[in-house]
Scaffold this motif. Structure first.
Motif, mmCIF file in Angstrom:
data_model
loop_
_atom_site.group_PDB
_atom_site.id
_atom_site.type_symbol
_atom_site.label_atom_id
_atom_site.label_comp_id
_atom_site.label_asym_id
_atom_site.label_seq_id
_atom_site.Cartn_x
_atom_site.Cartn_y
_atom_site.Cartn_z
ATOM 1 N N LEU A 65 -10.412 -2.587 -6.552
ATOM 2 C CA LEU A 65 -10.453 -2.516 -5.098
ATOM 3 C C LEU A 65 -9.098 -2.922 -4.533
ATOM 4 C CD1 LEU A 65 -13.918 -4.149 -4.373
ATOM 5 C CD2 LEU A 65 -13.317 -1.730 -4.183
ATOM 6 N N LEU A 66 -8.662 -2.245 -3.491
ATOM 7 C CA LEU A 66 -7.379 -2.580 -2.881
ATOM 8 C C LEU A 66 -7.372 -4.021 -2.380
ATOM 9 C CD1 LEU A 66 -6.512 0.693 -0.921
ATOM 10 C CD2 LEU A 66 -5.829 0.011 -3.224
ATOM 11 N N SER A 67 -8.517 -4.521 -1.944
ATOM 12 C CA SER A 67 -8.601 -5.902 -1.455
ATOM 13 C C SER A 67 -8.409 -6.922 -2.571
ATOM 14 C CB SER A 67 -9.943 -6.138 -0.763
ATOM 15 O OG SER A 67 -11.010 -5.926 -1.663
ATOM 16 N N ASP A 68 -8.532 -6.495 -3.836
ATOM 17 C CA ASP A 68 -8.339 -7.390 -4.977
ATOM 18 C C ASP A 68 -6.906 -7.374 -5.503
ATOM 19 O OD1 ASP A 68 -10.962 -8.232 -4.893
ATOM 20 O OD2 ASP A 68 -11.653 -6.765 -6.379
ATOM 21 N N ILE A 69 -6.030 -6.592 -4.866
ATOM 22 C CA ILE A 69 -4.629 -6.521 -5.286
ATOM 23 C C ILE A 69 -3.792 -7.366 -4.331
ATOM 24 C CG2 ILE A 69 -2.637 -5.011 -5.618
ATOM 25 C CD1 ILE A 69 -4.623 -2.799 -6.367
ATOM 26 N N ALA A 70 -3.079 -8.320 -4.893
ATOM 27 C CA ALA A 70 -2.241 -9.208 -4.089
ATOM 28 C C ALA A 70 -0.872 -8.593 -3.821
ATOM 29 C CB ALA A 70 -2.068 -10.554 -4.772
ATOM 30 N N ALA A 71 -0.317 -7.869 -4.822
ATOM 31 C CA ALA A 71 1.026 -7.305 -4.656
ATOM 32 C C ALA A 71 1.239 -6.164 -5.638
ATOM 33 C CB ALA A 71 2.080 -8.384 -4.896
ATOM 34 N N VAL A 72 2.160 -5.283 -5.265
ATOM 35 C CA VAL A 72 2.605 -4.172 -6.101
ATOM 36 C C VAL A 72 4.111 -4.305 -6.229
ATOM 37 C CG1 VAL A 72 2.709 -1.660 -6.330
ATOM 38 C CG2 VAL A 72 0.765 -2.717 -5.160
ATOM 39 N N HIS A 73 4.619 -4.215 -7.460
ATOM 40 C CA HIS A 73 6.055 -4.379 -7.694
ATOM 41 C C HIS A 73 6.610 -3.173 -8.432
ATOM 42 C CE1 HIS A 73 5.566 -8.616 -6.625
ATOM 43 N NE2 HIS A 73 4.539 -8.643 -7.451
ATOM 44 N N ARG A 74 7.751 -2.680 -7.978
ATOM 45 C CA ARG A 74 8.477 -1.630 -8.719
ATOM 46 C C ARG A 74 8.979 -2.253 -10.013
ATOM 47 N NH1 ARG A 74 9.782 2.679 -5.419
ATOM 48 N NH2 ARG A 74 9.891 2.186 -3.209
ATOM 49 N N LEU A 75 9.120 -1.420 -11.031
ATOM 50 C CA LEU A 75 9.730 -1.896 -12.276
ATOM 51 C C LEU A 75 11.233 -1.972 -12.103
ATOM 52 C CD1 LEU A 75 7.794 -0.018 -15.084
ATOM 53 C CD2 LEU A 75 7.454 -2.316 -14.226
ATOM 54 N N GLU A 76 11.809 -3.006 -12.625
ATOM 55 C CA GLU A 76 13.272 -3.139 -12.599
ATOM 56 C C GLU A 76 13.866 -2.255 -13.678
ATOM 57 O OE1 GLU A 76 14.847 -4.884 -10.277
ATOM 58 O OE2 GLU A 76 12.911 -5.446 -9.428
ATOM 59 N N SER A 77 14.903 -1.530 -13.364
ATOM 60 C CA SER A 77 15.525 -0.643 -14.347
ATOM 61 C C SER A 77 16.400 -1.395 -15.301
ATOM 62 C CB SER A 77 16.370 0.424 -13.697
ATOM 63 O OG SER A 77 15.847 0.902 -12.525
ATOM 64 N N PHE B 241 -6.980 3.863 -8.912
ATOM 65 C CA PHE B 241 -7.327 4.209 -10.288
ATOM 66 C C PHE B 241 -6.027 4.276 -11.075
ATOM 67 C CE2 PHE B 241 -10.800 5.595 -7.731
ATOM 68 C CZ PHE B 241 -11.920 5.368 -8.506
ATOM 69 N N TYR B 242 -6.029 3.720 -12.290
ATOM 70 C CA TYR B 242 -4.807 3.602 -13.066
ATOM 71 C C TYR B 242 -5.117 3.447 -14.549
ATOM 72 C CZ TYR B 242 -6.216 -1.269 -12.722
ATOM 73 O OH TYR B 242 -6.942 -2.428 -12.778
ATOM 74 N N LEU C 159 0.834 -1.201 0.000
ATOM 75 C CA LEU C 159 0.000 0.000 0.000
ATOM 76 C C LEU C 159 0.870 1.253 0.000
ATOM 77 C CD1 LEU C 159 -2.744 1.358 0.042
ATOM 78 C CD2 LEU C 159 -2.747 1.094 2.545
ATOM 79 N N ALA C 160 1.921 1.254 0.789
ATOM 80 C CA ALA C 160 2.825 2.413 0.821
ATOM 81 C C ALA C 160 3.481 2.618 -0.541
ATOM 82 C CB ALA C 160 3.884 2.222 1.900
ATOM 83 N N LEU C 161 3.907 1.531 -1.191
ATOM 84 C CA LEU C 161 4.501 1.637 -2.524
ATOM 85 C C LEU C 161 3.482 2.171 -3.517
ATOM 86 C CD1 LEU C 161 6.699 1.237 -4.625
ATOM 87 C CD2 LEU C 161 6.058 -1.190 -4.732
ATOM 88 N N LEU C 162 2.266 1.677 -3.450
ATOM 89 C CA LEU C 162 1.213 2.132 -4.348
ATOM 90 C C LEU C 162 0.963 3.628 -4.172
ATOM 91 C CD1 LEU C 162 -0.768 0.912 -6.428
ATOM 92 C CD2 LEU C 162 -2.389 0.651 -4.557
ATOM 93 N N LYS C 163 0.855 4.078 -2.931
ATOM 94 C CA LYS C 163 0.582 5.491 -2.650
ATOM 95 C C LYS C 163 1.746 6.392 -3.042
ATOM 96 C CE LYS C 163 -1.525 6.230 1.321
ATOM 97 N NZ LYS C 163 -1.896 6.073 2.743
ATOM 98 N N SER C 164 2.970 5.866 -3.028
ATOM 99 C CA SER C 164 4.132 6.683 -3.401
ATOM 100 C C SER C 164 4.426 6.604 -4.901
ATOM 101 C CB SER C 164 5.361 6.236 -2.605
ATOM 102 O OG SER C 164 5.772 4.948 -3.010
ATOM 103 N N SER C 165 3.595 5.877 -5.646
ATOM 104 C CA SER C 165 3.840 5.674 -7.079
ATOM 105 C C SER C 165 2.882 6.445 -7.978
ATOM 106 C CB SER C 165 3.755 4.177 -7.400
ATOM 107 O OG SER C 165 4.751 3.466 -6.710
ATOM 108 N N ILE C 166 2.278 7.507 -7.469
ATOM 109 C CA ILE C 166 1.367 8.314 -8.280
ATOM 110 C C ILE C 166 2.127 8.829 -9.503
ATOM 111 C CG2 ILE C 166 -0.146 10.348 -8.334
ATOM 112 C CD1 ILE C 166 -1.067 8.036 -6.423
ATOM 113 N N ASP C 167 1.547 8.650 -10.677
ATOM 114 C CA ASP C 167 2.105 9.026 -11.981
ATOM 115 C C ASP C 167 3.256 8.120 -12.436
ATOM 116 O OD1 ASP C 167 0.296 11.117 -12.374
ATOM 117 O OD2 ASP C 167 1.594 12.548 -11.356
ATOM 118 N N LEU C 168 3.600 7.100 -11.663
ATOM 119 C CA LEU C 168 4.649 6.167 -12.046
ATOM 120 C C LEU C 168 4.024 4.866 -12.531
ATOM 121 C CD1 LEU C 168 7.111 6.696 -9.056
ATOM 122 C CD2 LEU C 168 7.137 7.806 -11.301
#
Length: 79
Positions: free
Chosen positions: A67-79, A44-45, A6-15
């Motif tokens: 829904l946030l409850s339907d998301i199992a994981a959020v992953h940063r993109l590897e550079s 929203f995305y 959730l923290a990663l998702l919230k810090s990834s606005i526009d990413l």
């Protein structure tokens, strides 16, 4: 979804991140905003794919909401 996801998702606005749903679907998403309402917290995305010049190109003409409850994981993109 863990508190770290959730923290990663919230810090990834526009990413662009990879979202993984509880149903096993994985896709690239450009995060527009996270809505944490009491009854229906969701994100929203735009679904995107890599473009020809290292950019990301939206798939379709509209955005998506999950829904946030339907998301199992959020992953940063590897550079």
């Amino acid at each position: 979804m863990t508190s770290e996801d959730l923290a990663l998702l919230k810090s990834s606005i526009d990413l662009v991140v990879t979202l993984e749903t509880v149903e096993g679907e994985r896709f690239l998403a450009q995060i527009l905003f996270v809505f944490e309402a009491e009854d229906t917290p969701d994100v929203f995305y735009l679904k995107v794919e890599p473009g020809p010049h290292g950019n990301f190109v939206p798939l379709g003409s509209g955005g998506y909401s999950t829904l946030l409850s339907d998301i199992a994981a959020v992953h940063r993109l590897e550079s």
